[in-house]
Design a protein around this motif. Structure first.
Motif, mmCIF file in Angstrom:
data_model
loop_
_atom_site.group_PDB
_atom_site.id
_atom_site.type_symbol
_atom_site.label_atom_id
_atom_site.label_comp_id
_atom_site.label_asym_id
_atom_site.label_seq_id
_atom_site.Cartn_x
_atom_site.Cartn_y
_atom_site.Cartn_z
ATOM 1 N N LEU A 109 -56.627 -41.698 8.657
ATOM 2 C CA LEU A 109 -56.852 -42.617 7.545
ATOM 3 C C LEU A 109 -57.196 -44.027 8.019
ATOM 4 C CD1 LEU A 109 -54.016 -41.527 5.091
ATOM 5 C CD2 LEU A 109 -56.374 -40.723 5.206
ATOM 6 N N ASN A 110 -56.899 -44.335 9.271
ATOM 7 C CA ASN A 110 -57.238 -45.649 9.819
ATOM 8 C C ASN A 110 -58.612 -45.681 10.481
ATOM 9 O OD1 ASN A 110 -54.936 -47.247 9.139
ATOM 10 N ND2 ASN A 110 -53.754 -46.125 10.671
ATOM 11 N N ARG A 115 -63.197 -44.314 6.349
ATOM 12 C CA ARG A 115 -63.158 -45.197 5.181
ATOM 13 C C ARG A 115 -64.561 -45.446 4.631
ATOM 14 N NH1 ARG A 115 -58.120 -49.448 5.856
ATOM 15 N NH2 ARG A 115 -56.605 -47.910 6.606
ATOM 16 N N THR A 118 -65.615 -42.307 2.830
ATOM 17 C CA THR A 118 -64.980 -42.222 1.514
ATOM 18 C C THR A 118 -65.722 -43.074 0.494
ATOM 19 O OG1 THR A 118 -62.824 -41.876 2.571
ATOM 20 C CG2 THR A 118 -62.818 -42.487 0.244
ATOM 21 N N CYS A 160 -54.545 -45.662 16.103
ATOM 22 C CA CYS A 160 -53.279 -45.902 15.410
ATOM 23 C C CYS A 160 -52.229 -46.493 16.354
ATOM 24 C CB CYS A 160 -52.763 -44.611 14.780
ATOM 25 S SG CYS A 160 -53.695 -44.121 13.300
ATOM 26 N N SER A 187 -50.140 -46.922 6.703
ATOM 27 C CA SER A 187 -51.464 -46.351 6.940
ATOM 28 C C SER A 187 -52.039 -45.730 5.675
ATOM 29 C CB SER A 187 -51.404 -45.297 8.053
ATOM 30 O OG SER A 187 -51.031 -45.870 9.284
ATOM 31 N N ASP A 190 -52.704 -48.630 3.119
ATOM 32 C CA ASP A 190 -53.839 -49.483 3.478
ATOM 33 C C ASP A 190 -55.163 -48.761 3.265
ATOM 34 O OD1 ASP A 190 -54.557 -52.147 4.654
ATOM 35 O OD2 ASP A 190 -55.584 -50.854 6.096
ATOM 36 N N TYR A 191 -55.202 -47.473 3.550
ATOM 37 C CA TYR A 191 -56.404 -46.682 3.255
ATOM 38 C C TYR A 191 -56.735 -46.757 1.765
ATOM 39 C CZ TYR A 191 -59.189 -42.507 2.213
ATOM 40 O OH TYR A 191 -60.145 -41.645 1.738
ATOM 41 N N GLU A 194 -58.074 -50.143 0.478
ATOM 42 C CA GLU A 194 -59.495 -50.397 0.735
ATOM 43 C C GLU A 194 -60.400 -49.562 -0.159
ATOM 44 O OE1 GLU A 194 -62.684 -50.210 4.446
ATOM 45 O OE2 GLU A 194 -60.544 -50.582 4.850
#
Length: 352
Positions: A109-110, A115, A118, A160, A187, A190-191, A194
């Motif tokens: 996810l980081n 991201r 997505t 990570c 984590s 924060d995903y 965003e």
């Protein structure tokens, strides 16, 4: 949203396994006849590549039957759902376990690439007509558990590990501890911070459902961490009882729903509560009715079932899909009648 009245009872069902429009038409009528007013459609990477225009038509057909639509990020970063095709393009974005092994199907996810991917998916969802995104069970993985906590956990990739060191000033330990747990929750949050900021700029609704177990990073015990995101409007959970030891479906669903609603009320969020309509053993279909009653009695007014016809198109389907689907329809009818009666009594009382 079609159904946006303040006293509306939302009754949804997850639908996947079919992309043929002729069958879609028949299934939508079946869904309406089983007292639903919302459909959660999967939109996987495969759908993006192979069924983009078909999914646009399916969303239009669904809304044409008076049903609301949520679009599920099914398998976008790996289970639950399909395996992540994204990782074939970005092999450095796998989740990595604390023992150094690589999870073959789950995206970190980081990862900035994930991201960005997505956000591209969000663009496509918007293009096909989706306006409500259902973020399905966000989680990190664990290989084994000890005293309710992960023993071997993700994500411990180099990215990570670097972020952990930046936040805490020392290297990520190989053993699970309070700081690792905190970092895993951060984590996930924060995903979603965003990607939901991105979708919210498009005036899209963001809905999330978290798992119950302690191995996933975000669960019902840590749900408050994600409630602080003002870009998430609706936060729920799936109190699935099958496989739990020494629980009655009514009691279990009632208690878990109460916990979910308490957090949602605290943070001013809407909710979604899922009823297990899949993997139902033959002869236990009535438990679906009891569980649905329990969610309603606990105060839930956005109640959804996984999935259509007992998830008949999957290996995890109900043993007797016809019986499960009949029970699901009866469960929806019961809470519909109760809800309408409650509104009638309330209005009548005010007129006296």
């Amino acid at each position: 949203m079609i159904h946006h009245q303040p006293d509306k009872l939302i009754k949804g069902v997850a639908y996947h396994g079919n992309r043929m429009l002729r069958h879609m038409e028949t299934d939508l009528r079946d869904i309406v006849n089983h007292h639903f007013n919302l459909v959660v459609h999967m939109f996987s990477h495969t759908d993006w590549d192979r069924h983009r225009s078909i999914m646009k038509e399916i969303i239009q057909m669904t809304e044409g039957h008076g049903l609301d639509v949520w679009v599920d990020n099914w398998g976008l970063g790996g289970p639950p759902g399909d395996k992540s095709h994204f990782l074939a393009y970005y092999p450095d974005s796998h989740q990595v376990y604390s023992d150094g092994s690589v999870d073959p199907v789950r995206a970190c996810l980081n990862s900035p690439h994930f991201r960005s991917f997505t956000k591209e998916w969000i663009d496509v969802v918007f293009d096909i007509g989706g306006r409500s995104i259902f973020w399905d069970e966000p989680h990190l993985a664990a290989k084994s558990m000890e005293n309710g906590k992960p023993k071997v956990f993700t994500c411990a990739c180099e990215r990570c590990k670097g972020l952990f060191s930046e936040r805490y000033g020392y290297e990520m330990p190989a053993a699970f501890d309070e700081k690792v747990e905190e970092f895993r929750i951060w984590s996930v949050v924060d995903y979603f911070r965003e990607v939901t900021e991105y979708s919210r700029k498009k005036q899209m609704e963001n809905i999330v459902c978290v798992m119950l177990g302690g191995s996933y990073g975000i669960n019902l015990d840590s749900i408050e961490a994600i409630c602080g995101l003002d870009t998430l409007q609706n936060i729920g959970s799936d109190p699935y009882w099958l496989g739990k030891k020494d629980v009655h479906p009514y009691d279990f669903v009632y208690e878990m729903t109460k916990r979910n609603l308490e957090v949602c009320n605290k943070f001013g969020k809407d909710h979604n509560i899922w009823i297990q309509g899949y993997s139902t053993p033959a002869g236990r279909e009535e438990e679906i009715i009891w569980a649905t009653d329990a969610a309603y009695d606990a105060g839930a007014r956005n109640i959804l079932v996984w999935g259509f016809r007992g998830s008949e198109s999957n290996d995890y389907r109900a043993k007797s899909p016809d019986m499960a689907w009949n029970a699901i329809g009866e469960a929806m009818r019961r809470i519909t009648d109760r809800h309408h009666d409650a509104i009638r009594r309330s209005r009548l009382e005010q007129l006296k």
